[in-house]
Design a protein around this motif. Structure first.
Motif, mmCIF file in Angstrom:
data_model
loop_
_atom_site.group_PDB
_atom_site.id
_atom_site.type_symbol
_atom_site.label_atom_id
_atom_site.label_comp_id
_atom_site.label_asym_id
_atom_site.label_seq_id
_atom_site.Cartn_x
_atom_site.Cartn_y
_atom_site.Cartn_z
ATOM 1 N N THR A 280 -9.297 -33.098 -2.037
ATOM 2 C CA THR A 280 -10.436 -34.002 -1.926
ATOM 3 C C THR A 280 -10.388 -34.689 -0.570
ATOM 4 O O THR A 280 -9.351 -34.755 0.079
ATOM 5 C CB THR A 280 -10.418 -35.083 -3.028
ATOM 6 O OG1 THR A 280 -9.176 -35.798 -2.967
ATOM 7 C CG2 THR A 280 -10.585 -34.466 -4.398
ATOM 8 N N GLU A 281 -11.531 -35.199 -0.161
ATOM 9 C CA GLU A 281 -11.601 -36.001 1.059
ATOM 10 C C GLU A 281 -12.410 -37.255 0.777
ATOM 11 O O GLU A 281 -13.297 -37.273 -0.081
ATOM 12 C CB GLU A 281 -12.226 -35.214 2.204
ATOM 13 C CG GLU A 281 -13.667 -34.777 2.000
ATOM 14 C CD GLU A 281 -14.207 -34.050 3.222
ATOM 15 O OE1 GLU A 281 -14.677 -34.740 4.146
ATOM 16 O OE2 GLU A 281 -14.163 -32.810 3.230
ATOM 17 N N THR A 282 -12.072 -38.312 1.478
ATOM 18 C CA THR A 282 -12.781 -39.567 1.297
ATOM 19 C C THR A 282 -12.724 -40.341 2.602
ATOM 20 O O THR A 282 -12.031 -39.965 3.550
ATOM 21 C CB THR A 282 -12.187 -40.391 0.150
ATOM 22 O OG1 THR A 282 -13.029 -41.519 -0.118
ATOM 23 C CG2 THR A 282 -10.796 -40.888 0.495
ATOM 24 N N ALA B 178 -10.536 -41.288 7.855
ATOM 25 C CA ALA B 178 -10.753 -40.332 6.770
ATOM 26 C C ALA B 178 -9.414 -39.984 6.136
ATOM 27 O O ALA B 178 -8.368 -40.078 6.780
ATOM 28 C CB ALA B 178 -11.427 -39.070 7.310
ATOM 29 N N ARG B 179 -9.453 -39.587 4.864
ATOM 30 C CA ARG B 179 -8.236 -39.233 4.160
ATOM 31 C C ARG B 179 -8.453 -37.919 3.423
ATOM 32 O O ARG B 179 -9.471 -37.733 2.757
ATOM 33 C CB ARG B 179 -7.832 -40.351 3.193
ATOM 34 C CG ARG B 179 -7.412 -41.628 3.907
ATOM 35 C CD ARG B 179 -7.124 -42.750 2.934
ATOM 36 N NE ARG B 179 -8.299 -43.157 2.182
ATOM 37 C CZ ARG B 179 -9.264 -43.934 2.654
ATOM 38 N NH1 ARG B 179 -9.200 -44.384 3.896
ATOM 39 N NH2 ARG B 179 -10.297 -44.260 1.900
ATOM 40 N N TYR B 180 -7.491 -37.044 3.551
ATOM 41 C CA TYR B 180 -7.561 -35.721 2.936
ATOM 42 C C TYR B 180 -6.361 -35.570 2.008
ATOM 43 O O TYR B 180 -5.219 -35.718 2.435
ATOM 44 C CB TYR B 180 -7.554 -34.635 4.010
ATOM 45 C CG TYR B 180 -8.684 -34.795 5.000
ATOM 46 C CD1 TYR B 180 -9.947 -34.275 4.731
ATOM 47 C CD2 TYR B 180 -8.499 -35.484 6.201
ATOM 48 C CE1 TYR B 180 -10.998 -34.434 5.624
ATOM 49 C CE2 TYR B 180 -9.537 -35.650 7.096
ATOM 50 C CZ TYR B 180 -10.782 -35.127 6.804
ATOM 51 O OH TYR B 180 -11.814 -35.293 7.692
ATOM 52 N N ARG B 181 -6.647 -35.251 0.768
ATOM 53 C CA ARG B 181 -5.598 -35.211 -0.250
ATOM 54 C C ARG B 181 -5.552 -33.821 -0.886
ATOM 55 O O ARG B 181 -6.560 -33.348 -1.421
ATOM 56 C CB ARG B 181 -5.877 -36.269 -1.310
ATOM 57 C CG ARG B 181 -4.889 -36.309 -2.470
ATOM 58 C CD ARG B 181 -5.329 -37.396 -3.448
ATOM 59 N NE ARG B 181 -4.531 -37.451 -4.648
ATOM 60 C CZ ARG B 181 -3.794 -38.499 -5.010
ATOM 61 N NH1 ARG B 181 -3.736 -39.565 -4.236
ATOM 62 N NH2 ARG B 181 -3.123 -38.479 -6.133
ATOM 63 N N LEU B 182 -4.405 -33.171 -0.811
ATOM 64 C CA LEU B 182 -4.192 -31.880 -1.452
ATOM 65 C C LEU B 182 -3.304 -32.076 -2.676
ATOM 66 O O LEU B 182 -2.307 -32.804 -2.618
ATOM 67 C CB LEU B 182 -3.536 -30.904 -0.478
ATOM 68 C CG LEU B 182 -4.417 -30.478 0.714
ATOM 69 C CD1 LEU B 182 -3.588 -29.711 1.734
ATOM 70 C CD2 LEU B 182 -5.589 -29.646 0.250
#
Length: 323
Positions: free
Chosen positions: A264-266, A301-305
């Protein structure tokens, strides 16, 4: 010249505070509504602070720090904001100029041309290797670079994580942190040392000498550390804290575990949404490697795997892992 000329502006400090709150909320796996409930605020207020529509207050900072157990990181951002708001001293009262502490890597003076992370898991231990191409766009040599290490065994359950890390704190010995630049070993210096949260200055120096990053120069740095699965969970998040031109992530898992990966990204103004492009996978020496990248990611921005192992019994799958 005012001694704070190189410090954060009020707007920058407020933005950094909002980003810090959002970061720790996501680290803990909590929705804004749940954070607001724990803080005793209306959910819309938390949302407005994260988006920058409301400015931070000391009361909000204290409650957020307690609710999110951020290792004083949120409180530090509040103090930065208060310092930025303070009026400048009269010219006659200004002391001799002093060098302002670099907040990350001289703030806006540094650009990350390429940011590449690879996380390898061998069935019990995670080893993260970070490679960054840094460019000094400022006017002064950069002598150190700040990195962050944070773990959370039970995302979404901060009380349980707090108990876990009080009993099983993350230690420097187990991290086995190493760092290099231009083939030279980099010394490092702890800035914050909490049970589940570390901040570390990587120094552009070692016993043989110093090698600052001068204005206009670009250089690759690489650092790596290890965390056992009992302290690392099945997620890995990248937060864009400096202007970044390209960001890439690789996750390498044993193929026999049959891993599945999603993400997801936020941002400060948007709720989490699926990554715009799916991770790509390939086989590599008995491992299954998942790759994902993006160009020109937005600041903050934040990218979560996240991942799961479809070929591991559920009772084993829940024994530990995080990030």
């Amino acid at each position: 010249m005012d001694a704070r000329d190189d410090a954060l502006t009020v707007e920058q400090a407020a933005e950094a505070f909002a980003a810090e709150v959002a970061y720790w909320r996501e680290v803990r796996g909590l929705a804004k509504r749940e954070v607001a409930r724990r803080m005793g605020f209306d959910p819309s207020y938390v949302s407005h602070v994260e988006s920058g529509r409301h400015k931070p207050t000391g009361d909000f900072a204290r409650r957020a720090e307690e609710a999110l157990n951020a290792g004083k990181a949120i409180w530090k951002r509040w103090l930065d904001y208060e310092l930025a708001k303070a009026p400048a001293a009269p010219a006659a009262a200004v002391p001799a100029p002093r060098r302002v502490e670099q907040p990350y890597a001289a703030g806006s003076a540094i650009v990350v041309e390429h940011d590449a992370a690879r996380l390898d898991y061998d069935g019990s231990l995670y080893r993260l290797t970070m490679r960054r191409l840094l460019r000094n766009t400022g006017q002064e040599p950069i002598t150190r670079y700040l990195i962050r290490i944070s773990v959370d065994r039970y995302p979404g359950e901060p009380e349980q994580s707090n108990v876990h890390y009080r009993l099983h704190p993350l230690t420097w010995d187990e991290l086995s942190l190493t760092a290099t630049c231009r083939g030279e070993t980099m010394r490092w210096q702890a800035k914050h040392d909490r049970d589940a949260f570390k901040e570390v200055w990587l120094l552009f120096e070692n016993e043989q000498g110093r090698f600052p990053l001068y204005p206009g120069e670009s250089v690759w740095i690489e650092y790596a550390y290890s965390v056992g699965q009992e302290k690392w969970g099945r997620w890995f998040q990248r937060a864009v804290r400096l202007p970044t031109e390209h960001l890439a992530v690789e996750l390498a898992f044993p193929a026999h575990l049959d891993p599945a990966v999603w993400g997801t990204e936020t941002s400060m103004t948007a709720e989490a949404a699926p990554l715009r492009t799916a991770p790509v996978q390939r086989a590599e020496n008995g491992m299954r490697v998942f790759s994902w990248s993006t160009s020109a990611p937005a600041l903050h921005a934040r990218y979560r795997l996240e991942w799961r192992f479809r070929n591991r019994p559920e009772h084993d799958a829940n024994q530990g892992e995080f990030r």
